[in-house]
Design an enzyme around this catalytic site. Sequence first.
Site, PDB file in Angstrom:
ATOM      1  N   VAL A  16       0.764  -1.104   0.181  1.00 56.28           N
ATOM      2  CA  VAL A  16      -0.060   0.236   0.053  1.00 56.28           C
ATOM      3  C   VAL A  16       0.976   1.452  -0.096  1.00 56.28           C
ATOM      4  CG1 VAL A  16      -1.748   1.185   1.260  1.00 56.28           C
ATOM      5  CG2 VAL A  16      -2.000  -1.204   1.108  1.00 56.28           C
ATOM      6  N   GLU A 150      -7.493   2.322   2.014  1.00 57.49           N
ATOM      7  CA  GLU A 150      -7.154   1.997   0.584  1.00 57.49           C
ATOM      8  C   GLU A 150      -7.731   0.614   0.179  1.00 57.49           C
ATOM      9  OE1 GLU A 150      -4.951   3.538  -1.333  1.00 57.49           O
ATOM     10  OE2 GLU A 150      -5.860   2.275  -2.646  1.00 57.49           O
ATOM     11  N   PHE A 151      -8.412   0.738  -1.268  1.00 57.41           N
ATOM     12  CA  PHE A 151      -9.001  -0.203  -1.743  1.00 57.41           C
ATOM     13  C   PHE A 151      -8.239  -1.104  -2.946  1.00 57.41           C
ATOM     14  CE2 PHE A 151     -11.829   2.772  -0.162  1.00 57.41           C
ATOM     15  CZ  PHE A 151     -12.749   1.953   0.805  1.00 57.41           C
ATOM     16  N   LEU A 152      -7.050  -0.675  -3.153  1.00 60.67           N
ATOM     17  CA  LEU A 152      -6.337  -1.411  -4.264  1.00 60.67           C
ATOM     18  C   LEU A 152      -6.092  -2.879  -4.072  1.00 60.67           C
ATOM     19  CD1 LEU A 152      -3.297  -2.220  -3.331  1.00 60.67           C
ATOM     20  CD2 LEU A 152      -2.964   0.192  -3.443  1.00 60.67           C
ATOM     21  N   ASN A 207     -14.773  -5.336   2.466  1.00 61.43           N
ATOM     22  CA  ASN A 207     -13.989  -6.415   2.189  1.00 61.43           C
ATOM     23  C   ASN A 207     -14.374  -7.591   2.635  1.00 61.43           C
ATOM     24  OD1 ASN A 207     -11.600  -5.492   1.032  1.00 61.43           O
ATOM     25  ND2 ASN A 207     -10.428  -5.626   2.821  1.00 61.43           N
ATOM     26  N   CYS A 259      -5.461  -9.290   3.058  1.00 60.18           N
ATOM     27  CA  CYS A 259      -6.710  -8.427   3.438  1.00 60.18           C
ATOM     28  C   CYS A 259      -7.974  -9.385   3.734  1.00 60.18           C
ATOM     29  CB  CYS A 259      -7.033  -7.605   2.295  1.00 60.18           C
ATOM     30  SG  CYS A 259      -5.976  -6.420   2.018  1.00 60.18           S
TER      31      CYS A 259
HETATM   32  C1  UDX Z   1      -8.684  -7.374  -1.648  1.00 54.43           C
HETATM   33  C2  UDX Z   1      -9.567  -6.435  -1.987  1.00 54.43           C
HETATM   34  O1  UDX Z   1     -10.445  -6.582  -3.213  1.00 54.43           O
HETATM   35  C3  UDX Z   1      -9.262  -4.879  -2.086  1.00 54.43           C
HETATM   36  O2  UDX Z   1     -10.114  -4.021  -2.526  1.00 54.43           O
HETATM   37  C4  UDX Z   1      -8.488  -4.539  -0.745  1.00 54.43           C
HETATM   38  O3  UDX Z   1      -7.840  -3.406  -0.775  1.00 54.43           O
HETATM   39  C5  UDX Z   1      -7.456  -5.648  -0.200  1.00 54.43           C
HETATM   40  O4  UDX Z   1      -8.174  -7.131  -0.470  1.00 54.43           O
HETATM   41  P1  UDX Z   1      -6.577  -8.624  -2.721  1.00 54.43           P
HETATM   42  O5  UDX Z   1      -6.490  -9.192  -1.729  1.00 54.43           O
HETATM   43  O6  UDX Z   1      -5.297  -8.106  -3.610  1.00 54.43           O
HETATM   44  O7  UDX Z   1      -7.646  -7.368  -2.711  1.00 54.43           O
HETATM   45  O8  UDX Z   1      -7.189  -9.732  -3.889  1.00 54.43           O
HETATM   46  P2  UDX Z   1      -8.408  -9.914  -4.608  1.00 54.43           P
HETATM   47  O9  UDX Z   1      -8.466  -9.735  -6.196  1.00 54.43           O
HETATM   48  O10 UDX Z   1      -9.804  -9.324  -4.017  1.00 54.43           O
HETATM   49  O11 UDX Z   1      -8.761 -11.354  -4.126  1.00 54.43           O
HETATM   50  C6  UDX Z   1      -8.752 -11.911  -3.039  1.00 54.43           C
HETATM   51  C7  UDX Z   1      -8.876 -13.375  -2.878  1.00 54.43           C
HETATM   52  O12 UDX Z   1     -10.211 -13.747  -3.374  1.00 54.43           O
HETATM   53  C8  UDX Z   1      -7.894 -14.022  -3.858  1.00 54.43           C
HETATM   54  O13 UDX Z   1      -7.356 -15.405  -3.243  1.00 54.43           O
HETATM   55  C9  UDX Z   1      -8.924 -14.681  -5.121  1.00 54.43           C
HETATM   56  O14 UDX Z   1      -8.257 -15.678  -5.642  1.00 54.43           O
HETATM   57  C10 UDX Z   1     -10.293 -14.859  -4.434  1.00 54.43           C
HETATM   58  N1  UDX Z   1     -11.256 -14.819  -5.381  1.00 54.43           N
HETATM   59  C11 UDX Z   1     -11.850 -13.267  -5.917  1.00 54.43           C
HETATM   60  C12 UDX Z   1     -12.088 -15.647  -5.395  1.00 54.43           C
HETATM   61  O15 UDX Z   1     -12.036 -17.012  -5.037  1.00 54.43           O
HETATM   62  N2  UDX Z   1     -13.226 -15.625  -6.383  1.00 54.43           N
HETATM   63  C13 UDX Z   1     -13.526 -14.320  -6.824  1.00 54.43           C
HETATM   64  O16 UDX Z   1     -14.405 -14.351  -7.457  1.00 54.43           O
HETATM   65  C14 UDX Z   1     -12.785 -13.116  -6.316  1.00 54.43           C
END
Ligand code: UDX
Length: 429
Positions: A16, A150-152, A207, A259
């Site tokens: 972040v 932060e939502f990235l 989240n 997260c």
């Molecule tokens: C997440 C949030 O999306 C983000 O807004 C926040 O700031 C941090 O947490 P991130 O952890 O980087 O982001 O990844 P993300 O793409 O959201 O995926 C999280 C997990 O969910 C991954 O393990 C992914 O494989 C899983 N996932 C995601 C699924 O199993 N199915 C889906 O449809 C989407």
Amino acid sequence: MSTARAPIGVIGTGYVGLVTAAGFAALGSDVYCVDIDAEKVERLRRGEVPIYEPGLEALLAEHAERLHFSTDLADALQHASLLFVAVGTPPTYSGDADLTAVHAVADAIPASKDHALVMKSTVPCGTGASLRRIFNEQGKAELAYVSCPEFLKEGSAVADFMNPDRVVVGDTGDWAGDAVVELYSPLDAPLVRTDVASAEMVKLASNAFLATKISFINEIANVCEETGADVVEVARGMGLDARIGQKFLQAGIGFGGSCFPKDVDALKQLAGNSGYHFQLLNSVIEVNDLQKRRVIGKLQKHLGGLVGKRVALLGLAFKPDTDDMREASSLVLSARLHADGALVSAYDPIAEEQARKLVSGITFASSAIEAVRGADAVVLVTEWRELVDLDYSEVAAAMDGELLIDGRNALDPEAIRAAGLTYEGIGRR
Ligand code: UDX
């Protein structure tokens, strides 16, 4: 794109912090980054980026003249009014967020009416209020405080910074909130200006909701397996309802990362600490834990006992385009397989170095084909493009067995069968 803009400080140079620093440097700010890890600061000064995040290294290099790295807060305090806090808030054993690093920063900031802490780290709702009490006790009542969650997403963090769905600014309506709004103004994103507690809760609730969506579709997938429906078709049909949406309806072997697991737990604990039992989140967590283990059942169904069986894991990171192994489903999977006597080989395009620190009892291969050579079964754990695009006839030829478990429903079952493999997805016909 950049013209000179207000300088800022960024405390903490993890995912972040570095993306925030690079992003605001690209928008024209001088950015004074501070981290307690001297070795990391040295590497960043040399232009080395300690994490894998697409586009980040290039952006940091492009704006290197505006990026300053130090272990000392003094530079940031001297040059910037807004001090973005992006330090880790890992879970404690109780599931609460560990705020040690946040408190260390708060303690280190001197009394000042010209500075504000801008909280980027994900913290429990109520943290702003408790820091305010601490500042008052420490004679630092004039320090301003802004919650700016932060939502990235890892893997697309730079693009997410530049094109946010929304910017949330929680403050008391003072100069610091105005200054944060002004900093983000070139991005032209929808703004939610609110109080500190609500901003903190937006982050946790977002989240937790996304994690709920994933656990929900995973349970639908499990029911599909019993009823003969195909979850990919079901999700497509559901997602076309604008109230539901297509995103985060991809069934698989569970969510991981830095997260979702932490924030769902933290919200559950926060509710519990306040006397409210957040029933739904207990289920979201439990479904996710069980989902990671269901792959073992699928392997046993096809292979019988796993003792001495060769199982190849394709992908280890918690999702593609990152080297982050935190709470990755591969950790549970590899540990279970090892404990059940399977011989596990694994390949990940980027995350091997991180994985080696956390996983034991498996062999790391230098390519996907090397990992699957002689395997009785292959599990696609992380849907890296490179792994989805493999020539699966070549995979079939290299294996001893013919079972492929698509843990992310990322492959075309017909194409996999045509390659001579037995396809099993998550909730697919
Ligand atoms: C997440 C949030 O999306 C983000 O807004 C926040 O700031 C941090 O947490 P991130 O952890 O980087 O982001 O990844 P993300 O793409 O959201 O995926 C999280 C997990 O969910 C991954 O393990 C992914 O494989 C899983 N996932 C995601 C699924 O199993 N199915 C889906 O449809 C989407």
